[in-house]
Design an enzyme around this catalytic site. Structure first.
Site, mmCIF file in Angstrom:
data_model
loop_
_atom_site.group_PDB
_atom_site.id
_atom_site.type_symbol
_atom_site.label_atom_id
_atom_site.label_comp_id
_atom_site.label_asym_id
_atom_site.label_seq_id
_atom_site.Cartn_x
_atom_site.Cartn_y
_atom_site.Cartn_z
ATOM 1 N N ALA A 128 -7.092 30.317 -19.211
ATOM 2 C CA ALA A 128 -7.817 30.383 -19.880
ATOM 3 C C ALA A 128 -9.596 30.146 -19.421
ATOM 4 O O ALA A 128 -10.060 29.200 -20.019
ATOM 5 C CB ALA A 128 -7.604 29.674 -21.374
ATOM 6 N N ASN A 195 -2.373 25.010 -18.487
ATOM 7 C CA ASN A 195 -1.499 25.921 -17.457
ATOM 8 C C ASN A 195 -3.161 26.078 -16.467
ATOM 9 O O ASN A 195 -2.613 26.599 -15.735
ATOM 10 C CB ASN A 195 -1.475 26.867 -18.095
ATOM 11 C CG ASN A 195 -0.648 26.586 -19.117
ATOM 12 O OD1 ASN A 195 0.777 26.785 -18.460
ATOM 13 N ND2 ASN A 195 0.016 26.585 -20.323
ATOM 14 N N HIS A 225 -13.015 24.137 -20.726
ATOM 15 C CA HIS A 225 -12.598 23.746 -19.728
ATOM 16 C C HIS A 225 -13.763 24.025 -18.696
ATOM 17 O O HIS A 225 -14.391 24.821 -18.792
ATOM 18 C CB HIS A 225 -11.846 24.998 -18.697
ATOM 19 C CG HIS A 225 -10.663 24.719 -19.880
ATOM 20 N ND1 HIS A 225 -9.486 23.787 -19.814
ATOM 21 C CD2 HIS A 225 -10.125 25.928 -20.568
ATOM 22 C CE1 HIS A 225 -8.363 24.481 -21.277
ATOM 23 N NE2 HIS A 225 -8.670 25.787 -21.120
HETATM 24 N N1 LIG Z 1 -2.512 30.404 -18.591
HETATM 25 C C1 LIG Z 1 -2.967 30.480 -19.544
HETATM 26 O O1 LIG Z 1 -4.279 30.024 -19.623
HETATM 27 C C2 LIG Z 1 -2.303 30.280 -20.353
HETATM 28 C C3 LIG Z 1 -3.397 29.297 -21.526
HETATM 29 C C4 LIG Z 1 -2.395 30.034 -23.366
HETATM 30 C C5 LIG Z 1 -1.201 29.544 -23.163
HETATM 31 N N2 LIG Z 1 -0.344 29.698 -22.407
HETATM 32 C C6 LIG Z 1 0.907 29.060 -22.076
HETATM 33 O O2 LIG Z 1 1.577 30.384 -22.967
HETATM 34 C C7 LIG Z 1 2.895 29.966 -23.161
HETATM 35 C C8 LIG Z 1 3.183 31.732 -24.300
HETATM 36 O O3 LIG Z 1 1.825 30.712 -25.489
HETATM 37 P P1 LIG Z 1 1.773 31.446 -26.776
HETATM 38 O O4 LIG Z 1 0.611 30.940 -27.158
HETATM 39 O O5 LIG Z 1 2.158 32.643 -26.939
HETATM 40 O O6 LIG Z 1 2.928 30.309 -27.587
HETATM 41 P P2 LIG Z 1 3.738 30.713 -28.577
HETATM 42 O O7 LIG Z 1 3.854 29.129 -29.429
HETATM 43 O O8 LIG Z 1 2.340 31.093 -29.614
HETATM 44 O O9 LIG Z 1 4.718 31.923 -28.670
HETATM 45 C C9 LIG Z 1 6.173 30.989 -27.681
HETATM 46 C C10 LIG Z 1 7.091 31.751 -27.929
HETATM 47 O O10 LIG Z 1 7.874 31.999 -26.901
HETATM 48 C C11 LIG Z 1 9.307 32.056 -27.708
HETATM 49 N N3 LIG Z 1 10.457 30.543 -26.120
HETATM 50 C C12 LIG Z 1 9.595 29.536 -26.020
HETATM 51 N N4 LIG Z 1 10.255 28.985 -24.981
HETATM 52 C C13 LIG Z 1 11.578 29.960 -24.972
HETATM 53 C C14 LIG Z 1 12.506 30.412 -23.763
HETATM 54 N N5 LIG Z 1 12.767 28.816 -23.024
HETATM 55 N N6 LIG Z 1 13.256 30.920 -24.324
HETATM 56 C C15 LIG Z 1 12.673 31.609 -25.235
HETATM 57 N N7 LIG Z 1 11.920 31.818 -25.716
HETATM 58 C C16 LIG Z 1 11.117 30.847 -25.341
HETATM 59 C C17 LIG Z 1 9.203 31.428 -28.526
HETATM 60 O O11 LIG Z 1 10.015 31.046 -29.369
HETATM 61 C C18 LIG Z 1 8.256 31.774 -29.234
HETATM 62 O O12 LIG Z 1 8.613 32.904 -29.957
HETATM 63 C C19 LIG Z 1 3.129 29.081 -23.253
HETATM 64 O O13 LIG Z 1 3.298 28.598 -22.331
HETATM 65 C C20 LIG Z 1 1.540 28.691 -23.209
HETATM 66 O O14 LIG Z 1 1.188 27.138 -22.560
HETATM 67 C C21 LIG Z 1 -1.258 30.022 -21.520
#
Ligand SMILES: NC(=O)c1ccc[n+]([C@@H]2O[C@H](COP(=O)([O-])OP(=O)(O)OC[C@H]3O[C@@H](n4cnc5c(N)ncnc54)[C@H](O)[C@@H]3O)[C@@H](O)[C@H]2O)c1
Length: 275
Positions: A128, A195, A225
């Protein structure tokens, strides 16, 4: 280049968008082989949107044995801690979205060691934020890096930081700095929000020296950010104002797009500028 076979951990906002991008051909030279999520309903909801028929799994041991070359983690820090090493040990490249987990130096060292042994790659999309290329270029000349993240209180809800009860999110009526500390601590206190702090630290001066401020502002509808870096090279400041993704207010739409672009550059034989 042979088609890259992709597996996805996490069928939420980012995972679903990535799966759809592969399915529709927006990520070229890639095939969607398998999906894994702890919540069957999330897999089912995604499956219905896809033209292809990837294998679907709630059992990680079965999922990791599927015939894919690269696995994308788009789930949670917990998922990185539980599954990342096994993915690399199984000889598959890994793209990590829950980058906050990599702020744990012992875990990162373990994953890099495993990647070295198996000859696999660990990919971290810029997510992001912007300006990571510049941070990398001056990493040896940096004196300070500060990330200031401003979000609507609703986008911060549920973070472990608020469990102490010292700061009450629902009582915030105007712009308020709720947290100031290191990136190492910030990713533990706000695992679903910053993140980007881990991405910035990995590219720059590390999680202990990168400073993070988190501001709650009820007037904000974007996830902002601001990155400020200073050193003997000079200084720069980048600000990104991201709209939240429709599926998850905590996740910026730019993060979804960045994940797609990263996967596209991996699968489509290197990066293309302007195509
Ligand atoms: N790098 C970045 O800039 C950035 C930006 C946004 C989000 N993220 C991260 O990316 C990840 C995904 O984001 P999202 O918006 O798709 O989240 P989300 O909540 O929409 O989806 C996450 C999915 O993963 C599943 N899940 C979570 N933990 C699990 C586990 N231990 N085992 C199996 N399934 C699991 C959940 O059931 C859900 O379906 C999050 O950790 C979020 O913080 C990173």
């Amino acid at each position: 280049m042979p088609q890259r076979k992709v597996g996805i951990i996490g069928c939420g906002t980012i995972g679903s968008q990535l799966a759809t991008a592969i399915d529709t051909g927006a990520v070229r030279n890639a095939g969607l082989v398998s999906l894994f999520d702890a919540v069957p309903a999330n897999i089912e909801a995604l499956k219905k949107k896809l033209g292809s028929k990837p294998g679907v799994f709630t059992d990680f041991e079965k999922f990791v044995k599927t015939d894919c070359d690269i696995i994308v983690e788009a789930a949670s820090q917990d998922a990185v801690r539980k599954f990342a090493k096994q993915v690399l040990a199984a000889g598959k490249d890994l793209m990590v979205m829950s980058v906050g987990a990599l702020a744990d130096k012992a875990l990162l060292a373990e994953l890099l060691k495993e990647a070295g042994k198996s000859g696999c790659r660990l990919y971290v999309p810029t997510g992001a934020i912007a300006g990571i290329d510049a941070i990398r270029a001056v990493r040896h000349l940096l004196d300070s890096v500060t990330l200031t993240t401003t979000k609507n209180p609703k986008a911060l809800a549920g973070a472990p930081f608020f469990e102490t009860g010292k700061v009450k999110l629902d009582q915030i009526r105007s712009k308020t700095m709720v947290y100031e500390g290191t990136a190492a601590e910030a990713v533990r206190m706000f695992p679903a929000n910053v993140n980007v702090a881990a991405v910035l630290s990995l590219a720059g001066i590390g999680v202990d020296r990168t400073k993070v401020r988190i501001v709650a502002d009820p007037a904000f509808s974007t996830n902002q950010h601001e990155i400020e870096a200073k050193g003997s090279f000079g200084e720069f400041k980048f600000t990104v104002n991201n709209v939240p993704s429709p599926g998850n207010p905590k996740t910026s739409y730019l993060a979804v797009l960045s994940a797609t672009e990263c996967l596209r550059s991996i699968c489509d034989d290197g990066m293309r500028v302007g195509s």
